[in-house]
Design a protein around this motif. Structure first.
Motif, mmCIF file in Angstrom:
data_model
loop_
_atom_site.group_PDB
_atom_site.id
_atom_site.type_symbol
_atom_site.label_atom_id
_atom_site.label_comp_id
_atom_site.label_asym_id
_atom_site.label_seq_id
_atom_site.Cartn_x
_atom_site.Cartn_y
_atom_site.Cartn_z
ATOM 1 N N MET A 1 0.826 -1.215 0.000
ATOM 2 C CA MET A 1 0.000 0.000 0.000
ATOM 3 C C MET A 1 0.857 1.260 0.000
ATOM 4 O O MET A 1 0.596 2.212 -0.738
ATOM 5 C CB MET A 1 -0.930 0.007 1.213
ATOM 6 N N LEU A 2 1.907 1.281 0.836
ATOM 7 C CA LEU A 2 2.727 2.478 0.969
ATOM 8 C C LEU A 2 3.347 2.886 -0.363
ATOM 9 O O LEU A 2 3.380 4.069 -0.710
ATOM 10 C CB LEU A 2 3.821 2.252 2.017
ATOM 11 N N LYS A 3 3.824 1.889 -1.118
ATOM 12 C CA LYS A 3 4.441 2.167 -2.417
ATOM 13 C C LYS A 3 3.422 2.803 -3.359
ATOM 14 O O LYS A 3 3.720 3.776 -4.066
ATOM 15 C CB LYS A 3 4.996 0.885 -3.014
ATOM 16 N N LYS A 4 2.191 2.266 -3.371
ATOM 17 C CA LYS A 4 1.148 2.783 -4.255
ATOM 18 C C LYS A 4 0.775 4.217 -3.892
ATOM 19 O O LYS A 4 0.573 5.069 -4.770
ATOM 20 C CB LYS A 4 -0.086 1.871 -4.204
ATOM 21 N N VAL A 5 0.691 4.500 -2.603
ATOM 22 C CA VAL A 5 0.329 5.857 -2.177
ATOM 23 C C VAL A 5 1.451 6.840 -2.528
ATOM 24 O O VAL A 5 1.192 7.953 -2.999
ATOM 25 C CB VAL A 5 0.017 5.904 -0.670
ATOM 26 N N ASN A 6 2.692 6.420 -2.321
ATOM 27 C CA ASN A 6 3.824 7.278 -2.685
ATOM 28 C C ASN A 6 3.812 7.598 -4.179
ATOM 29 O O ASN A 6 4.065 8.739 -4.589
ATOM 30 C CB ASN A 6 5.144 6.601 -2.308
ATOM 31 N N GLU B 1 3.250 9.519 9.330
ATOM 32 C CA GLU B 1 4.500 8.783 9.137
ATOM 33 C C GLU B 1 5.461 9.533 8.217
ATOM 34 O O GLU B 1 6.672 9.460 8.389
ATOM 35 C CB GLU B 1 4.200 7.390 8.544
ATOM 36 N N ILE B 2 4.915 10.227 7.227
ATOM 37 C CA ILE B 2 5.787 10.932 6.270
ATOM 38 C C ILE B 2 5.931 12.416 6.607
ATOM 39 O O ILE B 2 6.523 13.177 5.843
ATOM 40 C CB ILE B 2 5.261 10.773 4.821
ATOM 41 N N LYS B 3 5.380 12.823 7.736
ATOM 42 C CA LYS B 3 5.365 14.233 8.121
ATOM 43 C C LYS B 3 6.764 14.844 8.157
ATOM 44 O O LYS B 3 6.993 15.931 7.604
ATOM 45 C CB LYS B 3 4.693 14.387 9.490
ATOM 46 N N LEU C 1 -6.882 7.396 -2.884
ATOM 47 C CA LEU C 1 -7.977 7.109 -3.808
ATOM 48 C C LEU C 1 -7.726 5.842 -4.616
ATOM 49 O O LEU C 1 -8.665 5.158 -5.021
ATOM 50 C CB LEU C 1 -8.187 8.303 -4.750
ATOM 51 N N GLY C 2 -6.479 5.481 -4.850
ATOM 52 C CA GLY C 2 -6.166 4.278 -5.631
ATOM 53 C C GLY C 2 -6.035 3.017 -4.800
ATOM 54 O O GLY C 2 -5.641 1.964 -5.317
ATOM 55 N N ILE C 3 -6.389 3.092 -3.512
ATOM 56 C CA ILE C 3 -6.259 1.951 -2.596
ATOM 57 C C ILE C 3 -7.629 1.358 -2.295
ATOM 58 O O ILE C 3 -8.585 2.093 -2.038
ATOM 59 C CB ILE C 3 -5.577 2.393 -1.276
ATOM 60 N N GLU D 1 -7.877 -1.942 5.225
ATOM 61 C CA GLU D 1 -8.125 -2.763 6.413
ATOM 62 C C GLU D 1 -6.875 -3.542 6.805
ATOM 63 O O GLU D 1 -6.556 -3.684 7.993
ATOM 64 C CB GLU D 1 -9.296 -3.704 6.150
ATOM 65 N N SER D 2 -6.152 -4.045 5.791
ATOM 66 C CA SER D 2 -4.904 -4.770 6.055
ATOM 67 C C SER D 2 -3.862 -3.845 6.672
ATOM 68 O O SER D 2 -3.135 -4.227 7.599
ATOM 69 C CB SER D 2 -4.375 -5.369 4.745
ATOM 70 N N TYR D 3 -3.794 -2.582 6.188
ATOM 71 C CA TYR D 3 -2.854 -1.590 6.716
ATOM 72 C C TYR D 3 -3.181 -1.274 8.176
ATOM 73 O O TYR D 3 -2.285 -1.182 9.023
ATOM 74 C CB TYR D 3 -2.915 -0.331 5.867
#
Length: 458
Positions: A1-6, A40-42, A164-166, A172-174
């Motif tokens: 998920m993190l890779k997709k959001v980035n 987390e990325i703040k 939006l792409g998740i 829920e897994s995250y």
């Protein structure tokens, strides 16, 4: 998920280094995943995060528990917390709109209010891929064109949607893998709103009987629609600029000969663009109304007009086609200013406060706010519209000039001039609201008392 959001953030340029971001947090899976990720990325992005929660006033104690939960989380992660109680159902009834639309208006109104307080920035909301699928189905059922099939946008002005792409399952897994606490709005599992019915009944039925990958299928549909829609929009904007004869804040004049040469698809987009110019948005403007205007414009009859929503008028005049806003005349008004004064004629509230001049060079720059030397004010302050013979000393200029000449210099349309408020004392104009202040009341190092005036449009 993190890779997709980035990847999403970089592709759509959602976040910039040093951004202020107001994050809408309900306490549910989606918004808690979003705020956790942004927190987390703040440090990496040097972000300033602000948590905002809206109690819509429909679930009693359950809604209060959600409100307290989000407040507790904000305290736990040491982030500023803003909240508001609203009457969503009452607002919907008063304005004759759906509860969902009322909730949206109230939420974003609150989020933008916070942005004003913190000096601007972005609003992050937690729409996900399942929300995108629900939106596309809802629009298809109500009737939509290719623009509607683009669905929810990753970025719309100051609103960003990093997840939006998740899918809901990925979120829920995250949540589970990061052991993030949530609170759940149980009305999400009741078929009381159109969107809920689509989520709980229609999509599961499609998955079971027709297409188990309908969420991803609809995502591909939105991507394809966005590609085609963006091309058409770019082309129609080019043609629009060629066809416009002249325009102002209240009127767009189109060249009839050039307009009729365009394809129907481009004609409709040109009409929508013209309406957007004079109305500010396309809320309440239907495809049927746009088609009526196109038919009128192509008829070739001069002197015809039709009235549509939001006081929009479309009319023909010889070789021109006109889209204009019908502006209601405002009577003269003149009110004393208190610490807080609402002016119904312009639907605006003014706020006055006074303080000692400490360091005038460091006066904060705030939206819709100006500062004046309080000791230069004669008598009571009032707010009114223009009067015959009004003169004004514009800031930065020597001497005075007629308000009429000032309006001409500023290219303010005639139909707008009587709506512009003036802040005045017994002798002079302090501020042409929304435009310039007076040189006579400017704050200097010798000023002892400063008057702050701020206005807010309702």
């Amino acid at each position: 998920m993190l890779k997709k959001v980035n990847e999403t953030i970089n592709r759509y340029e959602l976040i910039e280094n040093g951004d202020n971001i107001v994050v809408g947090v309900s306490g549910g899976v989606d918004s808690m995943a979003l705020i956790h990720y942004l927190n987390e990325i703040k440090e990496e992005w040097n972000l300033s995060l602000y948590i905002a929660h809206v109690n819509h006033g429909v679930r009693g104690n359950d809604a209060k528990k959600d409100q307290d939960f989000v407040k507790g989380y904000a305290k736990e992660v040491n982030l500023p917390y803003y909240t508001i109680d609203v009457d969503m159902e009452g607002y919907a009834k008063e304005h004759r709109i759906t509860s969902e639309e009322a909730g949206r208006i109230l939420r974003y109104g609150f989020f933008n209010q916070i942005l004003e307080e913190i000096g601007g920035g972005k609003i992050a909301v937690a729409h996900n891929l399942n929300d995108q699928a629900e939106t596309l189905i809802m629009r298809f059922l109500r009737g939509t064109g290719i623009d509607g099939l683009r669905g929810i946008e990753y970025r719309n002005k100051n609103i960003i949607r990093p997840i939006l792409g998740i899918t809901r399952e990925e979120l829920e897994s995250y949540i589970e893998s990061n052991q993030i606490s949530i609170t759940e709005d149980m009305t999400n599992y009741e078929s009381i709103y159109t969107r809920n019915k689509i989520r709980l009944e229609i999509i599961p039925y499609i998955i079971k009987h027709f297409n188990p990958n309908i969420i991803k299928t609809l995502e591909r549909t939105s991507i394809l629609a966005e590609i085609d829609s963006s091309f058409l929009e770019k082309h129609s904007n080019t043609r629009y600029n060629s066809i416009v004869e002249k325009k102002s804040a209240f009127q767009v004049v189109l060249n009839y000969k050039l307009f009729k040469e365009e394809d129907l698809s481009i004609q409709q987009r040109i009409i929508r663009k013209a309406i957007l110019e004079v109305n500010g948005d396309l809320q309440g403007i239907s495809e049927a109304q746009v088609s009526l205007i196109v038919d009128l414009f192509l008829s070739g009859e001069t002197g015809k007009q039709i009235d549509i929503s939001n006081n929009i008028i479309a009319k023909t005049s010889y070789n021109n086609l006109i889209i204009m806003k019908s502006i209601k005349e405002i009577d003269d008004y003149n009110y004393n200013l208190e610490k807080e004064t609402y002016i119904s004629e312009i639907d605006c509230t003014l706020y006055l406060s006074e303080f000692e001049n400490i360091e005038f060079e460091k006066l904060p720059k705030k939206k819709n706010t100006r500062y004046f030397d309080a000791d230069q004010i004669k008598g009571n302050l009032r707010i009114r519209n223009r009067r015959n013979g009004d003169r004004f000393n514009p800031f930065g200029m020597k001497g005075s000039k007629k308000i009429k000449d000032y309006f001409i210099d500023e290219k303010i349309p005639r139909e707008k001039r009587n709506r512009i408020p003036f802040i005045v004392d017994e002798e002079e104009i302090l501020w042409v609201l929304g435009y310039r202040t007076s040189e006579l009341f400017k704050v200097t190092k010798d000023t002892k008392r400063i008057l702050e005036i701020r206005f807010e449009k309702s």
